[in-house]
Scaffold this motif. Structure first.
Motif: not given
Length: 473
Positions: A241-246, A315-329
Motif C-alpha cells: 500500500e505504501t508503494n502504491l500510494f507513492t 517533478g522530483r518531489q516524492k510523495s511519502v506517506p505521513p508519519k503520524f504523531e501527536m502535535v500541538d496545533v
C-alpha cells in the motif's frame, strides 16, 4: 463489493466466523455420531444382560423352593415383573423349566437375540433396527446369568420396552452432544477469533478501505508485531500500500508536469528571448546605458531560473506517506508563521486564534509545509498591494471543532484572488494568484492535506483571502 465492510448482518451470516462455528459444530457432531453408534449398541446389550441376570436370580430363587412347595401365581408374577418379562425358560443340565403367567397365554417370539454373540457390527445393527423398525413384537433374549455358567436363561420380553428406552437414551445423548459441541465450538472460536478471524477481518477491511481511497495515507495498514504468517501478510500489505500510494502520487506529479510542458516552453522561450535582446543591447551600449539596463536583464533571467527550478522541484518531489504523531496545533502554527516570515513581520500582524493544548495526530513536517505555503502567499499579497481605507494588514488563523474533525481557517485582509486564480485554484501551473507564480504551493498543500484524510478548500468572501483546512483528530 464496496459495501461489504459496512454490511454487518451479511458478514455475520456468511462470514468466516459463522462458517468456522458451523464447521466445528458439524465435526463435533460427526465425532459424536461415531461415538454414539457403539454407545447405543452397548446400551442395548446391557439392557438385555440385565434381564438375563434378573432371570438368573429368579432361577436361583426357584431352586431354593422345596419340592413339596408349589410356586403360587403371585410369586410367578413378581418374578416375571422384576425381569419385565412375559415368560422365562431356565435350562440347567439338559433340563428346562418354563415360568409363565397362568392367566395369560404363552407369547410367540418373533426373533431371538443371543447375548453371548457380541460382534460389534451386529450389535449396532440390532440397536438401530429396534429403534427405527421396532414395534410390539416379542423377542427371546438368550444369555448366561452372572456367576452361573451352567445355566442358560431365555427371557421373553416385549420389544417396545427396549425401544422406548433406546429412544430416550438417544434423545439424551443428542442434547448432551449438542451442548458439548456448542460449548466446545464457542471455546475454539474464541481462541481462533483472536488468533486468525480478527486479524484476517482487519486485513480485509483495510484492503476494501484502501481500494476506495488510495490517496488517503491514513488507510495504509499499520502492521502488528506478530512473527507468524499473519504478521508477514500485514507487513507485506503495508509495504504494497505504501508503494502504491507513492507511485500514484508520483504519477500524478508526472501527469501535471506533462500538461505544463507546453506552457513552460512558451513562457521560457519568451522570457529568454527578452533576456537575449537585452543582452544584445547591453553589449552595444556605453556604460550609462549598461547601468540602466543591467537590472532588467538580471530580473528577467532570475524569473526564468526560478520558474524552471520550481518545475524541476515539483517533478522530483516524492510523495511519502505521513508519519503520524501527536502535535500541538498552536505551537505548529507559530513555527510555520515564523518560517514564512509572518510572525515577526514589521508591518503585518500575526493572529493565532487556536486555543492552547489543542492536540491532533498528523505529520508535523507535512502540515507545517501546508501552513507555511498559505502564510507565504498571504504575506506576499499583503506586501505587494497597499490596503485601502488605511486598514492594518493581518494574517489570522481561527479554529472550530466539528465532531471528529478539526477545522482551521487561514485568512488575511489582502486584495484577494483574481477570478482567473479562483477558477484554477489548486491546479499546478495554472492556479497562481500573482505574476510569475506557478501555483505549485497550493497544489502541494491540498495534496498533503488529502493524504491526512482531510480537505483544503477556498472560502469565497468580500474581502481578503480565506482558506479552510479540515483534518481528522
Amino acid at each position: 463489493m464496496a459495501n461489504e465492510q459496512l454490511d454487518t448482518p451479511k458478514r455475520v451470516l456468511f462470514g468466516l466466523s459463522m462458517k468456522l462455528i458451523t464447521m466445528i459444530i458439524a465435526m463435533i457432531m460427526v465425532v459424536e455420531v461415531l461415538i454414539y453408534l457403539p454407545s447405543v449398541a452397548n446400551f442395548r446389550i446391557n439392557w438385555m444382560d440385565d434381564r438375563v441376570h434378573i432371570a438368573g436370580v429368579a432361577a436361583r430363587v426357584i431352586e431354593t423352593v422345596p419340592d413339596t412347595m408349589d410356586l403360587t401365581p403371585e410369586m410367578i408374577s413378581r418374578l416375571l415383573s422384576s425381569a419385565e418379562a412375559e415368560a422365562l425358560v431356565v435350562r440347567t443340565n439338559g433340563q428346562s423349566q418354563l415360568i409363565e403367567r397362568p392367566d395369560m397365554p404363552m407369547p410367540v417370539a418373533a426373533y431371538a437375540a443371543d447375548t453371548r454373540e457380541r460382534a460389534p457390527l451386529d450389535l449396532i445393527a440390532g440397536a438401530l433396527e429396534i429403534m427405527f423398525f421396532g414395534s410390539n413384537r416379542t423377542m427371546r433374549v438368550i444369555g448366561v446369568p452372572m456367576d452361573s455358567q451352567d445355566v442358560v436363561v431365555e427371557v421373553l420380553v416385549n420389544e417396545a420396552l427396549l425401544r422406548e428406552e433406546l429412544i430416550t437414551y438417544s434423545r439424551n445423548i443428542f442434547w448432551l452432544s449438542l451442548l458439548v459441541a456448542s460449548f466446545t465450538s464457542f471455546a475454539i472460536f474464541l481462541f481462533l477469533n483472536g488468533l486468525l478471524i480478527r486479524p484476517i477481518s482487519r486485513l480485509t477491511n483495510n484492503m476494501i478501505a484502501f481500494r476506495q481511497d488510495p490517496d488517503d495515507a491514513r488507510k495504509i495498514i499499520v502492521p502488528s508485531e506478530r512473527r507468524d504468517e499473519v504478521g508477514v501478510a500485514e507487513r507485506e500489505l503495508a509495504a504494497m500500500e505504501t508503494n502504491l500510494f507513492t507511485m500514484l502520487k508520483q504519477k500524478q506529479h508526472l501527469a501535471d508536469l506533462g500538461l505544463a510542458v507546453a506552457k513552460i516552453n512558451h513562457d521560457l522561450r519568451n522570457t529568454l528571448g527578452s533576456a537575449q535582446l537585452l543582452s544584445d543591447q547591453v553589449a552595444n551600449l556605453d556604460d550609462p546605458h549598461v547601468q540602466r539596463l543591467a537590472p532588467r536583464l538580471v530580473n528577467t533571467l532570475d524569473r526564468a531560473i526560478k520558474f524552471c527550478q520550481s518545475v524541476l522541484d515539483y517533478g522530483r518531489q516524492k510523495s511519502v506517506p505521513p508519519k503520524f504523531e501527536m502535535v500541538d496545533v498552536r505551537a505548529l502554527l507559530d513555527e510555520s508563521a515564523t518560517e514564512a516570515a509572518v510572525r515577526m513581520h514589521p508591518e503585518i500582524e500575526w493572529r493565532n486564534g487556536v486555543e492552547d493544548d489543542v492536540i491532533i495526530k498528523v505529520d508535523p513536517d507535512q502540515i507545517a509545509r501546508v501552513f507555511t505555503n498559505l502564510f507565504k502567499n498571504a504575506r506576499e499579497a499583503l506586501e505587494t498591494h497597499a490596503l485601502q481605507n488605511g486598514d492594518h494588514p493581518f494574517i489570522a488563523v481561527n479554529m472550530s471543532s466539528d465532531g471528529d474533525m478539526l477545522r482551521l481557517y487561514v485568512e488575511d485582509n489582502g486584495p484577494g484572488l483574481s477570478p482567473r486564480a479562483k477558477d484554477n485554484l489548486f491546479r499546478a501551473f495554472e492556479g497562481s494568484g500573482r505574476a510569475g507564480g506557478t501555483g505549485l504551493g497550493l497544489a502541494i498543500a491540498k495534496e498533503l492535506v488529502e493524504a491526512h484524510g482531510g480537505e483544503l478548500k477556498y472560502l469565497d468572501g468580500d474581502n481578503g483571502t480565506k482558506f479552510e483546512i479540515c483534518l481528522p483528530r
